[in-house]
Design an enzyme around this catalytic site. Structure first.
Site, PDB file in Angstrom:
ATOM      1  N   ASP A  31      19.473  57.277  19.401  1.00  0.00           N
ATOM      2  CA  ASP A  31      20.486  57.266  20.452  1.00  0.00           C
ATOM      3  C   ASP A  31      20.174  58.436  21.379  1.00  0.00           C
ATOM      4  O   ASP A  31      19.892  59.533  20.891  1.00  0.00           O
ATOM      5  CB  ASP A  31      21.887  57.447  19.823  1.00  0.00           C
ATOM      6  CG  ASP A  31      23.007  57.017  20.757  1.00  0.00           C
ATOM      7  OD1 ASP A  31      23.786  56.144  20.373  1.00  0.00           O
ATOM      8  OD2 ASP A  31      23.101  57.571  21.878  1.00  0.00           O
ATOM      9  N   GLN A  34      23.626  59.888  25.596  1.00  0.00           N
ATOM     10  CA  GLN A  34      24.233  59.929  26.943  1.00  0.00           C
ATOM     11  C   GLN A  34      25.676  59.452  26.864  1.00  0.00           C
ATOM     12  O   GLN A  34      26.552  59.959  27.547  1.00  0.00           O
ATOM     13  CB  GLN A  34      23.470  59.013  27.891  1.00  0.00           C
ATOM     14  CG  GLN A  34      22.345  59.712  28.621  1.00  0.00           C
ATOM     15  CD  GLN A  34      21.631  58.760  29.573  1.00  0.00           C
ATOM     16  OE1 GLN A  34      22.177  57.751  30.000  1.00  0.00           O
ATOM     17  NE2 GLN A  34      20.387  59.088  29.879  1.00  0.00           N
ATOM     18  N   ALA A  73      21.752  49.948  22.274  1.00  0.00           N
ATOM     19  CA  ALA A  73      21.599  50.924  23.366  1.00  0.00           C
ATOM     20  C   ALA A  73      21.607  50.247  24.733  1.00  0.00           C
ATOM     21  O   ALA A  73      20.730  49.425  25.024  1.00  0.00           O
ATOM     22  CB  ALA A  73      20.295  51.701  23.175  1.00  0.00           C
ATOM     23  N   ALA A  74      22.599  50.569  25.548  1.00  0.00           N
ATOM     24  CA  ALA A  74      22.729  49.944  26.866  1.00  0.00           C
ATOM     25  C   ALA A  74      23.836  50.640  27.646  1.00  0.00           C
ATOM     26  O   ALA A  74      24.676  51.328  27.064  1.00  0.00           O
ATOM     27  CB  ALA A  74      23.094  48.468  26.727  1.00  0.00           C
ATOM     28  N   SER A  76      27.254  49.731  29.720  1.00  0.00           N
ATOM     29  CA  SER A  76      28.134  48.580  29.479  1.00  0.00           C
ATOM     30  C   SER A  76      29.413  48.569  30.317  1.00  0.00           C
ATOM     31  O   SER A  76      30.391  47.956  29.914  1.00  0.00           O
ATOM     32  CB  SER A  76      28.496  48.530  27.994  1.00  0.00           C
ATOM     33  OG  SER A  76      29.200  49.702  27.639  1.00  0.00           O
ATOM     34  N   TYR A 140      26.106  43.681  34.796  1.00  0.00           N
ATOM     35  CA  TYR A 140      26.133  43.947  33.357  1.00  0.00           C
ATOM     36  C   TYR A 140      25.829  42.653  32.579  1.00  0.00           C
ATOM     37  O   TYR A 140      24.904  42.605  31.772  1.00  0.00           O
ATOM     38  CB  TYR A 140      27.501  44.521  32.960  1.00  0.00           C
ATOM     39  CG  TYR A 140      27.720  44.546  31.464  1.00  0.00           C
ATOM     40  CD1 TYR A 140      26.904  45.312  30.637  1.00  0.00           C
ATOM     41  CD2 TYR A 140      28.727  43.773  30.879  1.00  0.00           C
ATOM     42  CE1 TYR A 140      27.091  45.312  29.269  1.00  0.00           C
ATOM     43  CE2 TYR A 140      28.924  43.774  29.512  1.00  0.00           C
ATOM     44  CZ  TYR A 140      28.094  44.539  28.707  1.00  0.00           C
ATOM     45  OH  TYR A 140      28.280  44.533  27.349  1.00  0.00           O
ATOM     46  N   ASN A 169      36.384  40.759  23.216  1.00  0.00           N
ATOM     47  CA  ASN A 169      36.887  42.126  23.454  1.00  0.00           C
ATOM     48  C   ASN A 169      36.969  42.936  22.163  1.00  0.00           C
ATOM     49  O   ASN A 169      37.885  42.732  21.366  1.00  0.00           O
ATOM     50  CB  ASN A 169      38.249  42.055  24.132  1.00  0.00           C
ATOM     51  CG  ASN A 169      38.128  41.621  25.579  1.00  0.00           C
ATOM     52  OD1 ASN A 169      37.676  40.518  25.855  1.00  0.00           O
ATOM     53  ND2 ASN A 169      38.491  42.488  26.499  1.00  0.00           N
ATOM     54  N   ALA A 205      48.252  50.905  33.852  1.00  0.00           N
ATOM     55  CA  ALA A 205      48.377  49.996  34.996  1.00  0.00           C
ATOM     56  C   ALA A 205      47.977  48.595  34.552  1.00  0.00           C
ATOM     57  O   ALA A 205      46.924  48.410  33.934  1.00  0.00           O
ATOM     58  CB  ALA A 205      47.474  50.468  36.124  1.00  0.00           C
TER      59      ALA A 205
HETATM   60  N1  UDP Z   1      43.317  45.851  31.983  1.00  0.00           N
HETATM   61  C1  UDP Z   1      44.491  46.298  32.585  1.00  0.00           C
HETATM   62  N2  UDP Z   1      44.619  47.645  32.803  1.00  0.00           N
HETATM   63  C2  UDP Z   1      43.678  48.560  32.440  1.00  0.00           C
HETATM   64  C3  UDP Z   1      42.489  48.085  31.801  1.00  0.00           C
HETATM   65  C4  UDP Z   1      42.348  46.723  31.594  1.00  0.00           C
HETATM   66  O1  UDP Z   1      45.371  45.509  32.938  1.00  0.00           O
HETATM   67  O2  UDP Z   1      43.860  49.752  32.681  1.00  0.00           O
HETATM   68  C5  UDP Z   1      43.155  44.400  31.737  1.00  0.00           C
HETATM   69  C6  UDP Z   1      41.910  43.818  32.373  1.00  0.00           C
HETATM   70  O3  UDP Z   1      42.208  43.392  33.683  1.00  0.00           O
HETATM   71  C7  UDP Z   1      41.589  42.664  31.427  1.00  0.00           C
HETATM   72  C8  UDP Z   1      42.096  43.139  30.075  1.00  0.00           C
HETATM   73  O4  UDP Z   1      42.994  44.221  30.352  1.00  0.00           O
HETATM   74  O5  UDP Z   1      42.337  41.520  31.795  1.00  0.00           O
HETATM   75  C9  UDP Z   1      40.995  43.647  29.162  1.00  0.00           C
HETATM   76  O6  UDP Z   1      40.208  44.575  29.896  1.00  0.00           O
HETATM   77  P1  UDP Z   1      39.124  45.489  29.203  1.00  0.00           P
HETATM   78  O7  UDP Z   1      38.566  46.384  30.261  1.00  0.00           O
HETATM   79  O8  UDP Z   1      39.703  46.118  27.996  1.00  0.00           O
HETATM   80  O9  UDP Z   1      38.022  44.488  28.686  1.00  0.00           O
HETATM   81  P2  UDP Z   1      37.157  43.365  29.476  1.00  0.00           P
HETATM   82  O10 UDP Z   1      37.979  42.096  29.406  1.00  0.00           O
HETATM   83  O11 UDP Z   1      36.922  43.835  30.872  1.00  0.00           O
HETATM   84  O12 UDP Z   1      35.920  43.264  28.671  1.00  0.00           O
END
Ligand code: UDP
Length: 328
Positions: A31, A34, A73-74, A76, A140, A169, A205
């Site tokens: 790793d 970073q 390793a990537a 993301s 990505y 997720n 948010a």
């Molecule tokens: N989301 C949100 N507020 C945040 C972060 C994420 O409402 O501060 C929402 C985002 O729009 C998505 C879901 O939560 O619908 C999951 O987002 P996350 O970034 O966890 O994973 P992703 O689906 O992008 O892989």
């Protein structure tokens, strides 16, 4: 014979390393730290090198008699990839080309690859199975798909066998060890809501409340990181006993909305996070839910965590005990 884990100091990588060690595997991690954390690698050698360092990787393969590789390793971050696509092509596609060249030259012919549901893009139907067309909507997902295709050609040309795992997720944390999710910056929903509930962050948010879903917020398939880790171990077994080039989805096949996640965190934490409504985040599909029947039948994979509160509970314990993540 060892399993080499690239990016083993990252979130999913470190949990997979712990699971492999727990099942008696000899593991060695590389790793560049970073994004990974030295403290996330417990009980196995960690080499702080870049996967592009051909000589160093070849030396580690020789020294530890590496039989197979699990490649995490990537870079993301979806949003960052849109702003800096070349960084993603260089670090994901370019660096993986270097790694694969080293493996082919060293005679290593088994690799499990960390891929993503972002390879599908905007879904035409849900749940999404592996036959669903791939049309990434950001660099990505595009670079992860390019690597899957590179692996296919490498099998045809060099006999390199691979399993690509397309995660939905990832969430949760190890139930017993002091490892968990710690990204900088943190962009994922569950850690952000937990931090808001713990008062580490002012609020959470909601990105969009006008989606065509029952409560207007996006629906996702949250899969426990320990279940993801188990899938990597099962994929290694499959490669050892045959295998060729395969792709599997990993999700639990159930979707939860952003508002449902916030309510579940509130129940687990016993505290209400402050919620603000914000506009949609670019590139977010309304609903992403996996069909994972293929992984279940071919790999014998059985996700143990299919309730959202249980997944959130392990994440909550990690954040409660490590409010600053690994920086304490
Ligand atoms: N989301 C949100 N507020 C945040 C972060 C994420 O409402 O501060 C929402 C985002 O729009 C998505 C879901 O939560 O619908 C999951 O987002 P996350 O970034 O966890 O994973 P992703 O689906 O992008 O892989």
């Amino acid at each position: 014979m060892a399993v080499l884990v690239t990016g083993g100091a990252g979130y999913i990588g470190s949990h997979t390393v712990a699971d492999l060690l727990n099942h008696g595997e000899e593991v060695v991690v590389i790793d560049n730290l970073q994004q990974g954390h030295r403290q996330a690698v417990l009980d196995c050698p960690l080499y702080e090198i870049d996967i592009r360092d051909t000589d160093a990787v070849a030396e580690i393969v020789r020294r530890h008699d590496v039989e197979s590789v699990v490649h995490f390793a990537a870079h993301s971050l979806v949003g960052e990839s849109v702003k800096q696509p070349l960084k993603y092509y260089a670090n994901n596609v370019g660096a993986t080309e270097r790694l694969l060249s080293t493996l082919v030259e060293s005679g290593v012919n088994q690799i499990v690859f960390s891929s993503t549901a972002a390879t599908y893009g905007e879904p035409m139907r849900v749940p999404i199975d592996e036959e669903h067309p791939t049309a990434p909507t950001n660099p990505y997902g595009e670079t992860k798909l390019a690597i899957e295709r590179m692996l296919r050609w490498c099998h045809a040309a060099y006999g390199l066998k691979s399993v690509s795992l397309r995660y939905f997720n990832a969430a949760g944390a190890h139930p017993d060890l002091p490892i968990g999710e710690d990204h900088d910056p943190e962009t994922h929903l569950i850690p952000l809501v937990i931090q808001a509930a713990l008062g580490v962050r002012e609020n959470i948010a909601i990105f969009g409340t006008d989606y065509p879903t029952p409560d207007g917020t996006c629906i996702r398939d949250y899969i426990d990181v320990m279940d993801l880790a188990a899938a990597h171990r099962l994929a290694l077994s499959r490669l050892r006993s045959g295998g060729a080039v395969e792709v599997f989805n990993l999700g639990i096949g159930k979707g939860f909305s952003v508002k449902e996640v916030i309510a579940a965190v509130e129940r687990v934490a016993g505290a209400r996070p402050q919620v603000v409504e914000a506009s949609r985040r670019a590139g977010d599909p309304a609903i992403l839910v996996a069909a994972s029947g293929k992984a279940q039948s071919a790999l014998g994979w059985n996700p143990l965590h299919d309730d959202l509160e249980g997944i959130i509970a392990s994440a909550f314990a990690w954040h409660q005990h490590h409010p600053g993540g690994y920086r304490e």
